[in-house]
Design a protein around this motif. Structure first.
Motif, PDB file in Angstrom:
ATOM      1  N   GLU A 104      40.266  39.952  63.027  1.00 53.88           N
ATOM      2  CA  GLU A 104      39.008  40.100  62.312  1.00 53.88           C
ATOM      3  C   GLU A 104      39.125  39.261  61.046  1.00 53.88           C
ATOM      4  O   GLU A 104      40.191  39.178  60.456  1.00 53.88           O
ATOM      5  CB  GLU A 104      38.765  41.563  61.947  1.00 53.88           C
ATOM      6  CG  GLU A 104      37.415  41.814  61.353  1.00 53.88           C
ATOM      7  CD  GLU A 104      37.185  43.297  61.085  1.00 53.88           C
ATOM      8  OE1 GLU A 104      36.398  43.585  60.185  1.00 53.88           O
ATOM      9  OE2 GLU A 104      37.800  44.139  61.752  1.00 53.88           O
ATOM     10  N   VAL A 105      38.025  38.644  60.638  1.00 59.74           N
ATOM     11  CA  VAL A 105      38.081  37.768  59.474  1.00 59.74           C
ATOM     12  C   VAL A 105      37.426  38.456  58.281  1.00 59.74           C
ATOM     13  O   VAL A 105      36.242  38.765  58.307  1.00 59.74           O
ATOM     14  CB  VAL A 105      37.387  36.418  59.765  1.00 59.74           C
ATOM     15  CG1 VAL A 105      37.386  35.536  58.536  1.00 59.74           C
ATOM     16  CG2 VAL A 105      38.059  35.707  60.920  1.00 59.74           C
ATOM     17  N   ASN A 106      38.220  38.707  57.257  1.00 54.89           N
ATOM     18  CA  ASN A 106      37.720  39.206  55.983  1.00 54.89           C
ATOM     19  C   ASN A 106      37.655  37.981  55.066  1.00 54.89           C
ATOM     20  O   ASN A 106      38.678  37.500  54.585  1.00 54.89           O
ATOM     21  CB  ASN A 106      38.665  40.264  55.418  1.00 54.89           C
ATOM     22  CG  ASN A 106      38.198  40.821  54.103  1.00 54.89           C
ATOM     23  OD1 ASN A 106      37.347  40.252  53.431  1.00 54.89           O
ATOM     24  ND2 ASN A 106      38.775  41.950  53.736  1.00 54.89           N
ATOM     25  N   TYR A 107      36.448  37.462  54.853  1.00 57.46           N
ATOM     26  CA  TYR A 107      36.292  36.182  54.175  1.00 57.46           C
ATOM     27  C   TYR A 107      36.851  36.169  52.756  1.00 57.46           C
ATOM     28  O   TYR A 107      37.384  35.152  52.317  1.00 57.46           O
ATOM     29  CB  TYR A 107      34.821  35.747  54.188  1.00 57.46           C
ATOM     30  CG  TYR A 107      34.362  35.374  55.568  1.00 57.46           C
ATOM     31  CD1 TYR A 107      34.810  34.204  56.170  1.00 57.46           C
ATOM     32  CD2 TYR A 107      33.511  36.191  56.286  1.00 57.46           C
ATOM     33  CE1 TYR A 107      34.418  33.852  57.441  1.00 57.46           C
ATOM     34  CE2 TYR A 107      33.101  35.854  57.562  1.00 57.46           C
ATOM     35  CZ  TYR A 107      33.553  34.686  58.133  1.00 57.46           C
ATOM     36  OH  TYR A 107      33.164  34.345  59.391  1.00 57.46           O
TER      37      TYR A 107
ATOM     38  N   THR B 272      42.316  29.998  58.363  1.00 60.36           N
ATOM     39  CA  THR B 272      41.362  30.965  58.920  1.00 60.36           C
ATOM     40  C   THR B 272      41.709  31.297  60.365  1.00 60.36           C
ATOM     41  O   THR B 272      41.651  32.469  60.772  1.00 60.36           O
ATOM     42  CB  THR B 272      39.924  30.412  58.834  1.00 60.36           C
ATOM     43  OG1 THR B 272      39.642  30.068  57.481  1.00 60.36           O
ATOM     44  CG2 THR B 272      38.910  31.435  59.306  1.00 60.36           C
ATOM     45  N   PHE B 273      42.064  30.291  61.141  1.00 65.61           N
ATOM     46  CA  PHE B 273      42.429  30.522  62.546  1.00 65.61           C
ATOM     47  C   PHE B 273      43.654  31.423  62.651  1.00 65.61           C
ATOM     48  O   PHE B 273      43.675  32.367  63.445  1.00 65.61           O
ATOM     49  CB  PHE B 273      42.682  29.184  63.251  1.00 65.61           C
ATOM     50  CG  PHE B 273      43.045  29.348  64.693  1.00 65.61           C
ATOM     51  CD1 PHE B 273      42.074  29.661  65.635  1.00 65.61           C
ATOM     52  CD2 PHE B 273      44.363  29.205  65.107  1.00 65.61           C
ATOM     53  CE1 PHE B 273      42.403  29.817  66.970  1.00 65.61           C
ATOM     54  CE2 PHE B 273      44.708  29.361  66.437  1.00 65.61           C
ATOM     55  CZ  PHE B 273      43.727  29.669  67.370  1.00 65.61           C
TER      56      PHE B 273
ATOM     57  N   LYS C 145      39.480  37.835  51.613  1.00 65.36           N
ATOM     58  CA  LYS C 145      40.936  37.722  51.716  1.00 65.36           C
ATOM     59  C   LYS C 145      41.351  36.351  52.243  1.00 65.36           C
ATOM     60  O   LYS C 145      42.362  35.787  51.799  1.00 65.36           O
ATOM     61  CB  LYS C 145      41.498  38.814  52.619  1.00 65.36           C
ATOM     62  CG  LYS C 145      41.523  40.178  51.978  1.00 65.36           C
ATOM     63  CD  LYS C 145      42.216  41.177  52.866  1.00 65.36           C
ATOM     64  CE  LYS C 145      42.290  42.519  52.172  1.00 65.36           C
ATOM     65  NZ  LYS C 145      43.027  43.499  52.971  1.00 65.36           N
ATOM     66  N   VAL C 146      40.585  35.825  53.188  1.00 62.06           N
ATOM     67  CA  VAL C 146      40.894  34.500  53.728  1.00 62.06           C
ATOM     68  C   VAL C 146      40.784  33.451  52.632  1.00 62.06           C
ATOM     69  O   VAL C 146      41.676  32.609  52.472  1.00 62.06           O
ATOM     70  CB  VAL C 146      39.972  34.146  54.914  1.00 62.06           C
ATOM     71  CG1 VAL C 146      40.073  32.671  55.279  1.00 62.06           C
ATOM     72  CG2 VAL C 146      40.305  35.000  56.122  1.00 62.06           C
ATOM     73  N   PHE C 147      39.714  33.502  51.851  1.00 65.02           N
ATOM     74  CA  PHE C 147      39.545  32.502  50.796  1.00 65.02           C
ATOM     75  C   PHE C 147      40.624  32.638  49.730  1.00 65.02           C
ATOM     76  O   PHE C 147      41.178  31.641  49.263  1.00 65.02           O
ATOM     77  CB  PHE C 147      38.159  32.590  50.152  1.00 65.02           C
ATOM     78  CG  PHE C 147      37.939  31.501  49.144  1.00 65.02           C
ATOM     79  CD1 PHE C 147      37.678  30.209  49.555  1.00 65.02           C
ATOM     80  CD2 PHE C 147      38.048  31.756  47.787  1.00 65.02           C
ATOM     81  CE1 PHE C 147      37.510  29.188  48.640  1.00 65.02           C
ATOM     82  CE2 PHE C 147      37.892  30.746  46.856  1.00 65.02           C
ATOM     83  CZ  PHE C 147      37.614  29.456  47.285  1.00 65.02           C
ATOM     84  N   LYS C 148      40.947  33.868  49.366  1.00 59.74           N
ATOM     85  CA  LYS C 148      41.988  34.084  48.360  1.00 59.74           C
ATOM     86  C   LYS C 148      43.339  33.553  48.851  1.00 59.74           C
ATOM     87  O   LYS C 148      44.044  32.857  48.128  1.00 59.74           O
ATOM     88  CB  LYS C 148      42.092  35.573  48.031  1.00 59.74           C
ATOM     89  CG  LYS C 148      43.054  35.898  46.927  1.00 59.74           C
ATOM     90  CD  LYS C 148      43.030  37.391  46.636  1.00 59.74           C
ATOM     91  CE  LYS C 148      43.972  37.768  45.530  1.00 59.74           C
ATOM     92  NZ  LYS C 148      43.973  39.207  45.272  1.00 59.74           N
ATOM     93  N   GLY C 149      43.684  33.846  50.083  1.00 58.67           N
ATOM     94  CA  GLY C 149      44.934  33.359  50.646  1.00 58.67           C
ATOM     95  C   GLY C 149      44.946  31.847  50.791  1.00 58.67           C
ATOM     96  O   GLY C 149      45.946  31.182  50.501  1.00 58.67           O
ATOM     97  N   PHE C 150      43.831  31.283  51.231  1.00 58.75           N
ATOM     98  CA  PHE C 150      43.711  29.840  51.379  1.00 58.75           C
ATOM     99  C   PHE C 150      43.842  29.151  50.029  1.00 58.75           C
ATOM    100  O   PHE C 150      44.519  28.128  49.903  1.00 58.75           O
ATOM    101  CB  PHE C 150      42.359  29.520  52.035  1.00 58.75           C
ATOM    102  CG  PHE C 150      41.800  28.180  51.703  1.00 58.75           C
ATOM    103  CD1 PHE C 150      42.345  27.037  52.247  1.00 58.75           C
ATOM    104  CD2 PHE C 150      40.721  28.065  50.845  1.00 58.75           C
ATOM    105  CE1 PHE C 150      41.819  25.790  51.937  1.00 58.75           C
ATOM    106  CE2 PHE C 150      40.196  26.829  50.533  1.00 58.75           C
ATOM    107  CZ  PHE C 150      40.753  25.693  51.083  1.00 58.75           C
ATOM    108  N   TRP C 151      43.236  29.719  48.998  1.00 56.71           N
ATOM    109  CA  TRP C 151      43.297  29.124  47.664  1.00 56.71           C
ATOM    110  C   TRP C 151      44.716  29.183  47.101  1.00 56.71           C
ATOM    111  O   TRP C 151      45.201  28.240  46.494  1.00 56.71           O
ATOM    112  CB  TRP C 151      42.300  29.821  46.746  1.00 56.71           C
ATOM    113  CG  TRP C 151      41.968  29.057  45.516  1.00 56.71           C
ATOM    114  CD1 TRP C 151      42.246  29.420  44.239  1.00 56.71           C
ATOM    115  CD2 TRP C 151      41.297  27.790  45.432  1.00 56.71           C
ATOM    116  NE1 TRP C 151      41.785  28.462  43.370  1.00 56.71           N
ATOM    117  CE2 TRP C 151      41.194  27.452  44.075  1.00 56.71           C
ATOM    118  CE3 TRP C 151      40.780  26.911  46.377  1.00 56.71           C
ATOM    119  CZ2 TRP C 151      40.603  26.279  43.634  1.00 56.71           C
ATOM    120  CZ3 TRP C 151      40.175  25.747  45.943  1.00 56.71           C
ATOM    121  CH2 TRP C 151      40.101  25.443  44.585  1.00 56.71           C
TER     122      TRP C 151
END
Length: 131
Positions: free
Chosen positions: A90-93, A81-82, A95-101
């Motif tokens: 800007e944080v698009n949650y 996320t950082f 996309k962040v979760f998909k990329g993190f997963w």
């Protein structure tokens, strides 16, 4: 029926690649879309890979390190996320979760393969030395 479900779950935890192949095949037939099928297979297999790594650690060292795995996942989420925030500002949650997963899929796949090799090698050495 319960025995069948638990046996199936055990097979997928031991060999998550079978789950990936099965989900991919079913989703490919259902959606006719390679990208959606691959995404669904990765999403489901990631959770199973995490469990597989936990059970491999439990089998190899006879201790539960689930708390370490959870901390690792949380740390990965924070770092991902950082970095996303620094790059995109800007944080698009979603996309962040998909990329993190997806990152977890890659990391836990590598950890799973490493633990399989280490576990097999250590058991072979034990068998030679103490056999």
């Amino acid at each position: 029926m319960i025995v069948f479900i638990t046996s199936l779950a055990a097979i997928f935890i031991i060999l998550p690649v079978l789950l990936y192949a099965l989900v991919y095949y079913i989703m490919k037939q259902w959606t006719k879309n390679h990208r959606k099928a691959k995404g669904a297979a990765i999403n489901l297999t990631t959770f199973v890979l995490i469990l597989s790594v936990h059970y491999l650690i439990l089998t190899i060292w006879s201790k539960s390190l689930l708390w370490v795995i959870i901390l690792f996942i949380l740390f990965t989420a924070i770092v991902f996320t950082f970095i996303y925030w620094k790059v995109k500002e800007e944080v698009n949650y979603a996309k962040v979760f998909k990329g993190f997963w997806r990152l977890n899929f890659l990391l836990f796949s590598a950890i799973y393969i490493s633990l399989l090799i280490y576990g097999a090698a250590s058991r072979a050495v034990e068998a030679i030395i103490f056999g």
